[in-house]
Write a protein that holds these residues in place. Structure first.
Motif, PDB file in Angstrom:
ATOM      1  N   TRP A  27       0.813  -1.217   0.000  1.00  0.00           N
ATOM      2  CA  TRP A  27       0.000   0.000   0.000  1.00  0.00           C
ATOM      3  C   TRP A  27       0.845   1.265   0.000  1.00  0.00           C
ATOM      4  O   TRP A  27       0.334   2.354  -0.243  1.00  0.00           O
ATOM      5  N   ALA A  77      -9.540  11.039   2.791  1.00  0.00           N
ATOM      6  CA  ALA A  77      -8.849  11.277   4.063  1.00  0.00           C
ATOM      7  C   ALA A  77      -7.367  11.566   3.857  1.00  0.00           C
ATOM      8  O   ALA A  77      -6.774  12.348   4.604  1.00  0.00           O
ATOM      9  N   ASN A  86     -14.932   7.655  -2.309  1.00  0.00           N
ATOM     10  CA  ASN A  86     -13.989   6.798  -1.588  1.00  0.00           C
ATOM     11  C   ASN A  86     -13.412   7.569  -0.404  1.00  0.00           C
ATOM     12  O   ASN A  86     -12.638   8.514  -0.576  1.00  0.00           O
ATOM     13  N   PRO A 109     -11.275   6.677   2.170  1.00  0.00           N
ATOM     14  CA  PRO A 109      -9.826   6.661   2.433  1.00  0.00           C
ATOM     15  C   PRO A 109      -9.053   7.609   1.510  1.00  0.00           C
ATOM     16  O   PRO A 109      -8.122   8.292   1.946  1.00  0.00           O
ATOM     17  N   GLY A 148     -13.922   1.071   1.193  1.00  0.00           N
ATOM     18  CA  GLY A 148     -14.142   2.351   1.842  1.00  0.00           C
ATOM     19  C   GLY A 148     -14.964   3.322   1.033  1.00  0.00           C
ATOM     20  O   GLY A 148     -15.038   4.510   1.368  1.00  0.00           O
TER      21      GLY A 148
END
Length: 275
Positions: A7, A227, A222, A224, A216
């Motif tokens: 990730w 954020a 979305n 994430p 998410g």
């Protein structure tokens, strides 16, 4: 390679998009979507999401990110006297009408079509700017109220469909009507809030989430991605405003057009590949 390491490139790309989007938001009066949409589109596809779903989620998430970015950019421009509040009030309801129309389109059409719309529109704007350097405005002043309303509604609809804050379109329109570049940029930053806030909320609360949407995702947004990107765009927007204050109107237009050309070509190539 463990999942956390996998990730890291995704998070790094999201952070880079947030930094660049915030800088451009302040510099050019755009909401940053012109950066965010292509980056999210590519990231979601790298996670195995279909191009159609990747585009509609990228578009909707970008609108959500534009909300805080536009607030930061508009406040900074307002302090410098670059926001035309009278013009904003005249365009407000027409922009909102366009936003409602645009959200209906986004939630109903194939996302691949939105990719093509994105690429074609930004290339047309870039060509207009690059091929007419120093050319006189199309008009010496703003047109009559009905024409302004029609343009504002079209900007609202197209902006939501493209996941942008409207600066890409409204700066072009306003400068072609002899509005000074810095004032067009500042006013467009406020337009971005009017476009992004209701557009993002409608797509978050009323749209159906595709089966292959990234983790998410609520509605078509979305969370994430939002954020990670939103705090960085908010922090960088005032820096872009300060940088823009040191550049001439001609320089602002050139930066704007070159960047649009690169993004438009990339998105148009993707659309042709998927069509």
């Amino acid at each position: 390679m463990d999942s956390a390491t996998q990730w890291l490139p995704v998070i790094a790309a999201l952070m880079a998009a947030g930094l660049l989007a915030g800088l451009l938001a302040g510099l050019l009066g755009v909401g940053g979507g012109i950066v965010i949409v292509p980056v999210l589109f590519l990231i979601f596809q790298s996670l195995g999401i279909s191009p159609a779903t990747a585009m509609v989620v990228a578009t909707s998430t970008s609108l959500m990110v534009i909300v805080p970015t536009s607030i930061a950019s508009a406040r900074a421009h307002h302090r410098r006297g670059n926001v035309d509040l009278a013009l904003f009030r005249r365009w407000l309801w027409f922009l909102l009408a366009g936003v409602v129309l645009g959200t209906q389109v986004v939630s109903r059409v194939d996302g691949v079509l939105l990719t093509g719309v994105f690429g074609v529109v930004v290339l047309l704007i870039a060509a207009n700017t690059l091929l007419r350097p120093g050319a006189p405005p199309l008009r010496e002043s703003l047109p009559a109220a009905p024409a302004q309303g029609a343009v504002a509604a079209a900007i609202g609809a197209l902006s939501v469909m493209m996941g942008i804050g409207g600066g890409t379109l409204s700066v072009t329109a306003l400068t072609s009507w002899n509005v000074p570049a810095h004032r067009a940029v500042g006013t467009s930053a406020l337009f971005g809030l009017v476009i992004a806030l209701p557009g993002a909320l409608l797509l978050l609360l009323t749209a159906s989430t595709p089966a292959d949407a990234p983790p998410g995702t609520v509605g078509l947004v979305n969370l994430p991605g939002f954020a990670v990107i939103a705090p960085l765009t908010y922090l960088m927007a005032p820096l872009g405003v300060r940088l823009g204050g040191r550049l001439s109107g001609v320089a602002l237009k050139k930066v704007f057009a070159v960047f649009l050309t690169l993004v438009g070509l990339r998105m148009l190539w993707q659309w042709l590949a998927e069509s």
